[in-house]
Design an enzyme around this catalytic site. Structure first.
Site, PDB file in Angstrom:
ATOM      1  N   SER A 144      -7.017  -5.833  -5.710  1.00 43.55           N
ATOM      2  CA  SER A 144      -8.208  -6.389  -5.072  1.00 43.55           C
ATOM      3  C   SER A 144      -9.412  -6.344  -6.006  1.00 43.55           C
ATOM      4  CB  SER A 144      -8.530  -5.605  -3.796  1.00 43.55           C
ATOM      5  OG  SER A 144      -9.095  -4.341  -4.117  1.00 43.55           O
ATOM      6  N   ARG A 177      -0.161   8.901 -10.095  1.00 40.11           N
ATOM      7  CA  ARG A 177      -0.234   7.669  -9.307  1.00 40.11           C
ATOM      8  C   ARG A 177       0.441   6.498 -10.021  1.00 40.11           C
ATOM      9  NH1 ARG A 177      -3.901   7.182  -5.160  1.00 40.11           N
ATOM     10  NH2 ARG A 177      -4.253   4.999  -5.708  1.00 40.11           N
ATOM     11  N   GLU A 190       0.324 -12.407  13.239  1.00 42.16           N
ATOM     12  CA  GLU A 190       0.790 -11.167  13.837  1.00 42.16           C
ATOM     13  C   GLU A 190       0.769 -10.069  12.773  1.00 42.16           C
ATOM     14  OE1 GLU A 190       1.200 -10.956  16.937  1.00 42.16           O
ATOM     15  OE2 GLU A 190       1.295 -13.088  17.453  1.00 42.16           O
ATOM     16  N   GLY A 237       0.265   5.190  -4.699  1.00 40.76           N
ATOM     17  CA  GLY A 237      -0.317   6.410  -5.254  1.00 40.76           C
ATOM     18  C   GLY A 237      -0.009   7.632  -4.419  1.00 40.76           C
ATOM     19  N   ARG A 238      -0.145   7.530  -3.089  1.00 41.43           N
ATOM     20  CA  ARG A 238       0.131   8.669  -2.211  1.00 41.43           C
ATOM     21  C   ARG A 238       1.606   9.049  -2.263  1.00 41.43           C
ATOM     22  NH1 ARG A 238      -3.082   5.318   0.711  1.00 41.43           N
ATOM     23  NH2 ARG A 238      -1.417   4.675   2.156  1.00 41.43           N
ATOM     24  N   ARG A 255      -5.674  -1.596   8.626  1.00 38.60           N
ATOM     25  CA  ARG A 255      -6.794  -2.514   8.384  1.00 38.60           C
ATOM     26  C   ARG A 255      -6.320  -3.566   7.401  1.00 38.60           C
ATOM     27  NH1 ARG A 255      -8.283   2.365   5.759  1.00 38.60           N
ATOM     28  NH2 ARG A 255      -8.268   2.170   3.472  1.00 38.60           N
ATOM     29  N   GLU A 275     -11.986  -4.834  -5.352  1.00 41.08           N
ATOM     30  CA  GLU A 275     -12.497  -3.471  -5.260  1.00 41.08           C
ATOM     31  C   GLU A 275     -11.698  -2.485  -6.111  1.00 41.08           C
ATOM     32  OE1 GLU A 275     -11.816  -5.345  -2.544  1.00 41.08           O
ATOM     33  OE2 GLU A 275     -13.882  -5.829  -1.944  1.00 41.08           O
ATOM     34  N   ASN A 276     -10.474  -2.860  -6.489  1.00 43.45           N
ATOM     35  CA  ASN A 276      -9.623  -1.929  -7.232  1.00 43.45           C
ATOM     36  C   ASN A 276     -10.138  -1.622  -8.636  1.00 43.45           C
ATOM     37  OD1 ASN A 276      -6.442  -3.073  -5.821  1.00 43.45           O
ATOM     38  ND2 ASN A 276      -7.841  -1.452  -5.161  1.00 43.45           N
ATOM     39  N   TRP A 277     -11.076  -2.429  -9.140  1.00 41.12           N
ATOM     40  CA  TRP A 277     -11.668  -2.129 -10.437  1.00 41.12           C
ATOM     41  C   TRP A 277     -12.415  -0.802 -10.416  1.00 41.12           C
ATOM     42  CZ3 TRP A 277      -9.866  -4.903 -14.257  1.00 41.12           C
ATOM     43  CH2 TRP A 277      -9.494  -6.247 -14.054  1.00 41.12           C
ATOM     44  N   ASP A 323       0.827  -1.203   0.000  1.00 40.78           N
ATOM     45  CA  ASP A 323       0.000   0.000   0.000  1.00 40.78           C
ATOM     46  C   ASP A 323       0.866   1.259   0.000  1.00 40.78           C
ATOM     47  OD1 ASP A 323      -2.373   1.398  -0.024  1.00 40.78           O
ATOM     48  OD2 ASP A 323      -2.619   1.373   2.150  1.00 40.78           O
TER      49      ASP A 323
END
Length: 237
Positions: A61, A29, A203, A19-20, A190, A63-65, A16
């Site tokens: 993921s 990005r 962990e 892009g940021r 998350r 959701e990335n679509w 992750d």
């Protein structure tokens, strides 16, 4: 990292912050994803050379679509190139590569490339490298349950209750031990629908370091954190 530290058998990483990271540098990005792909190849080789047996990374993921069309197109093109590049590392390090997720939802040429990559690395046993593409933990569990239902209706399952073991072996990671350590870069805390079943006793190490800046030093810090955890299960004292 001290020599006496124990390596996790299986490390999972949520890649992750690409892009940021790029935005902070005044870049699109897509530039972050390009650099992130280079870092992934380097870290995969590093982790393999350390002797870690299993590595699973969250690359794209379900959701990335929903991201901007241009960004998705850039990511798909990066995957096309990366799947070719990783084959060279796989041969060099005797690394088996598998893609987890709903592969049927990917472009056909990527599906074809995946089939070749998985086939030519199938016999390698030094490290297992799993790449989650078009992956979602809930989707994975639903597909596993639907597979069980289909076999039950066809009379292919023995009578009796469905067990955890039966579900686990139908997951995309069937036959692979659950992760010991999950690392998420980029500052978020998350798991974002990643390995929902498999992370039950894992962990977690969260770092503000964005994936393009992730290096061996930060990996060592994650493993040091893992070594200082008191990994007790159930009623163990």
């Amino acid at each position: 990292m001290a020599e006496q530290q124990k390596l996790p058998n299986h490390i999972a990483i949520i890649l992750d912050g690409n892009g940021r990271w790029a935005k902070r540098r005044g870049m699109p990005r897509s530039y972050g994803h390009i650099v992130g792909t280079d870092v992934l190849e380097k870290m995969c080789n590093t982790i393999a050379d350390m002797g870690v047996r299993y590595l699973t990374v969250y690359a794209f993921s379900t959701e990335n679509w929903k991201r901007a069309e241009e960004e998705v197109r850039t990511l798909m093109n990066l995957f096309r190139k990366y799947l070719v590049r990783i084959e060279k590392s796989a041969h060099k390090r005797h690394m088996r590569v598998r893609i987890i997720g709903d592969k049927a939802g990917l472009p056909q040429d990527i599906q074809d490339r995946i089939a070749v990559l998985e086939d030519v690395t199938r016999a390698y046993d030094r490290m297992d490298f799993q790449i989650a593409l078009n992956y979602g933990g809930r989707d994975e569990i639903a597909r596993a349950v639907n597979s069980l239902v289909a076999d039950a209706r066809a009379g292919k399952l023995p009578e009796g209750p469905v067990t955890e073991e039966m579900i686990a072996e139908r997951l995309d990671t069937g036959g692979i031990p659950d992760p010991d350590l999950m690392i998420r870069t980029g500052g978020e805390k998350r798991i974002s629908n990643f390995l929902l079943w498999q992370l039950a006793y894992t962990e977690f190490y969260f770092t503000d370091v964005a994936w393009p800046d992730f290096d061996r030093a930060e990996l060592d810090r994650a493993i040091d954190y893992y070594n200082h955890r008191d990994r007790r299960f159930g009623n163990a004292k």
